[in-house]
Design a protein around this motif. Structure first.
Motif, short mmCIF file in Angstrom:
data_model
loop_
_atom_site.label_atom_id
_atom_site.label_comp_id
_atom_site.label_asym_id
_atom_site.label_seq_id
_atom_site.Cartn_x
_atom_site.Cartn_y
_atom_site.Cartn_z
N THR A 110 9.74 -7.65 -7.19
CA THR A 110 8.68 -6.66 -7.53
C THR A 110 7.59 -7.06 -8.15
N ALA A 111 7.28 -8.59 -8.08
CA ALA A 111 5.90 -8.97 -8.87
C ALA A 111 4.89 -8.59 -8.23
N ASP A 112 4.90 -8.45 -6.82
CA ASP A 112 3.44 -8.25 -5.98
C ASP A 112 3.26 -6.62 -5.94
N LEU A 113 4.09 -5.86 -6.59
CA LEU A 113 3.55 -4.47 -6.38
C LEU A 113 3.03 -4.13 -7.44
N PRO A 114 1.62 -3.78 -7.07
CA PRO A 114 0.87 -3.15 -8.36
C PRO A 114 1.51 -1.89 -8.97
N ASP A 115 1.28 -1.67 -10.21
CA ASP A 115 1.75 -0.66 -10.85
C ASP A 115 0.82 0.67 -10.50
N ALA A 116 1.55 1.41 -9.62
CA ALA A 116 0.92 2.51 -9.21
C ALA A 116 0.99 3.74 -10.29
N THR A 117 0.24 4.02 -11.09
CA THR A 117 0.25 4.96 -12.01
C THR A 117 -0.11 6.30 -11.58
N THR A 118 -0.97 6.28 -10.56
CA THR A 118 -1.58 7.62 -10.13
C THR A 118 -1.25 7.87 -8.48
N SER A 119 -1.32 9.13 -8.51
CA SER A 119 -1.21 9.30 -6.79
C SER A 119 -1.95 8.51 -5.91
N ALA A 120 -3.16 8.79 -6.59
CA ALA A 120 -4.54 8.16 -5.90
C ALA A 120 -4.37 6.68 -5.68
N GLU A 121 -3.76 5.93 -6.88
CA GLU A 121 -3.63 4.41 -6.63
C GLU A 121 -2.60 4.09 -5.54
N TYR A 122 -1.52 5.03 -5.66
CA TYR A 122 -0.25 4.64 -4.72
C TYR A 122 -0.89 5.01 -3.34
N ALA A 123 -1.66 6.08 -2.92
CA ALA A 123 -2.28 6.44 -1.75
C ALA A 123 -3.05 5.22 -1.09
N ARG A 124 -3.79 4.53 -1.96
CA ARG A 124 -4.55 3.30 -1.69
C ARG A 124 -3.58 2.34 -1.31
N ILE A 125 -2.56 2.03 -2.08
CA ILE A 125 -1.66 0.83 -1.61
C ILE A 125 -0.98 1.08 -0.39
N ARG A 126 -0.79 2.49 -0.13
CA ARG A 126 0.01 3.09 1.13
C ARG A 126 -1.12 2.76 2.20
N ARG A 127 -2.10 2.98 2.24
CA ARG A 127 -3.26 2.77 3.03
C ARG A 127 -3.34 1.40 3.61
N ARG A 128 -3.57 0.61 2.59
CA ARG A 128 -3.49 -0.96 2.72
C ARG A 128 -2.49 -1.40 3.54
N ALA A 129 -1.29 -0.91 3.12
CA ALA A 129 -0.01 -1.36 3.81
C ALA A 129 0.00 -1.07 5.22
N ILE A 130 -0.23 0.29 5.39
CA ILE A 130 0.04 0.72 6.90
C ILE A 130 -1.16 -0.18 7.87
N LEU A 131 -2.26 -0.47 7.27
CA LEU A 131 -3.54 -1.05 7.72
C LEU A 131 -2.99 -2.51 8.08
N SER A 132 -2.46 -3.19 7.09
CA SER A 132 -2.10 -4.64 7.57
C SER A 132 -1.12 -4.79 8.18
N CYS A 133 -0.21 -3.78 8.22
CA CYS A 133 1.22 -3.75 9.24
C CYS A 133 0.51 -3.50 10.70
N ALA A 134 -0.26 -2.56 10.93
CA ALA A 134 -0.93 -2.36 12.14
C ALA A 134 -1.74 -3.16 12.87
N VAL A 135 -2.70 -3.87 12.08
CA VAL A 135 -3.39 -4.90 12.51
C VAL A 135 -2.51 -6.14 12.76
N GLY A 136 -1.52 -6.46 12.19
CA GLY A 136 -0.58 -7.68 12.60
C GLY A 136 0.29 -7.49 13.57
N ASN A 137 0.49 -6.21 13.62
CA ASN A 137 1.34 -5.86 14.87
C ASN A 137 0.62 -5.85 16.23
#
Length: 439
Positions: free
Chosen positions: A6-33
């Motif tokens: 869990t070391a590389d998971l930012p501490d998503a203290t707000t829904s906005a922060e978690y939404a940003r993490i999710r968007r970046r994850a989706i983008l990275s996965c889609a581009v790599g795919n």
């Protein structure tokens, strides 16, 4: 183990922060795919030129059969990649596995574009080509299921169909890019130039794109679902064994569900351009522009179908597509063969693309929802890759073989109908897993 995972998971203290993490994850996965599938698909799109370079023969059909057989060999390694990379992803995390797949694909693609022809190095040319194709297949075997699991595990309940469809959306973009490049090259270069060096251009381009996918994936956080599995100490010690014993029936269901989509894709999108230009007299440039148009239809409809499956359920959307393939494949082939032209080819491919979009949209979500997190990567990858290997990868070869043996250019439709029957029966038998808990 939990702390390291869990070391590389930012501490998503707000829904906005978690939404940003999710968007970046989706983008990275889609581009790599996108990078991964672009590299894998271009082999089939340039099969005619590859055949001329590596399988010289007086009969062009024999050469094309050899090229499509080599294309299919890559799919033989997909189950191996599914097992090895899938197990690695279930034990060490989705992120590490997806970084590995992009790296392997980049190397194999670059080498494919650089192999000298048969006229230069003899038998070593097709042998090296087959080796590169095997590595590509191994990589893709882990990529597809890993990307599907990654996206669905990041999606909130009620949006798994839409977010999971981003995997297939990126596949559509890869198909658009590949077919457009094929169309431009075949329209601007002579047949001799395409055979001599033009076919190598997309392979070099695929290698150049790879660092983008590697960079994005190396900076993304692991999925929340996998973190929870690690924290609860529920990581499977032998995910392959568990997938094939405890979850053997869901794996079989994943196999059956995946058949019609992969056959429809590789018959209408990969086989058909070579078939249209080689046997129906349609120019290669026109055939690939038609494929590019169909890829646009597929790409636009895929997210819509994913969203629709969140609203009405996965099974109704998938059944519309599977039954549609069963009903319309033969008439579509008849229509094209009876009046071969750029327009009839575009109509045929676009109708197929619409059917495929409705299947591709919900597919990642429905497959991921069949399994718990601890074996999802492995089990999903095995079920899907076996279907792609047996039915999809050799679809161009089967289609070419059926035409040669039966003398009927409409005969490939029978293979698509068989696939539609298998997937339709599977859909009828399974329980709709829409929005079921991931664990």
């Amino acid at each position: 183990m939990s702390q390291a995972a869990t070391a590389d998971l930012p501490d998503a203290t707000t829904s906005a922060e978690y939404a940003r993490i999710r968007r970046r994850a989706i983008l990275s996965c889609a581009v790599g795919n996108f990078v991964e599938l672009f590299d894998f698909l271009i082999f089939g799109l340039f099969a005619a030129q590859i055949a001329a370079n590596f399988f010289p023969s007086g009969d062009p059909v024999v050469g094309l059969l050899s090229a499509f057989a080599t294309y299919g060999v890559g799919f033989v390694m997909r189950p191996v990649g599914a097992i090895v990379i899938g197990a690695y992803g279930d034990r060490k995390g989705r992120k590490a596995a997806l970084v590995l797949t992009v790296g392997l694909m980049a190397g194999a693609t670059a080498l494919t574009g650089l192999i000298p022809s048969y006229a230069t190095i003899g038998i070593w040319a097709p042998l090296l080509l087959v080796l590169c194709r095997l590595v590509q297949g191994f990589s893709t075997g882990g990529e597809w299921g890993g990307a599907a699991a990654f996206l669905v595990e990041y999606a909130p309940p009620g949006r798994r169909g839409l977010i999971g469809s981003m995997q297939q959306f990126s596949v559509g973009l890869a198909l658009i890019a590949g077919t457009l490049i094929a169309a431009v090259l075949n329209s601007t270069l002579s047949k001799e130039q395409m055979i001599d060096w033009g076919w190598r251009i997309p392979f070099i381009m695929g290698f150049v794109l790879a660092p983008i996918g590697l960079y994005l994936r190396s900076r993304v956080s692991e999925t929340p679902a996998f973190h929870k599995t690690v924290d609860r100490q529920q990581v499977a010690s032998s995910p392959v064994r568990d997938a094939l014993t405890i979850y053997k029936w869901p794996v079989l269901a994943a196999f059956g569900l995946s058949v019609v989509g992969t056959v429809g894709n590789y018959t209408f999108n990969i086989f058909m351009p070579s078939f249209a230009s080689g046997q129906l007299g349609i120019s290669a440039g026109t055939a690939y522009y038609s494929s590019a148009a169909a890829a646009v239809v597929l790409t636009l409809l895929t997210p819509f179908a994913g969203w629709l499956s969140d609203v009405v359920g996965r099974k109704p959307v998938l059944l519309v597509s599977a039954i549609g393939y069963g009903l319309f494949s033969y008439p579509l082939f008849q229509y094209l063969v009876a009046a071969p032209s750029g327009m009839s080819l575009a109509v045929t491919q676009c109708i197929s693309a619409a059917l495929l979009g409705f299947y591709a949209g919900p597919l990642c979500a429905v497959l991921a929802e069949l399994f718990p997190t601890k074996v999802r990567f492995t089990a999903l990858s095995i079920g899907y890759s076996m279907a792609v290997t047996i039915f999809g990868g050799f679809a161009p070869f089967v289609a070419t073989f059926l035409i040669r043996e039966t003398g009927s250019p409409v005969s490939p439709a029978l293979f698509v109908i068989l696939a539609a029957v298998i997937s339709s029966i599977t859909l009828i038998l399974i329980k709709d897993p829409t929005n079921a808990p991931l664990d």
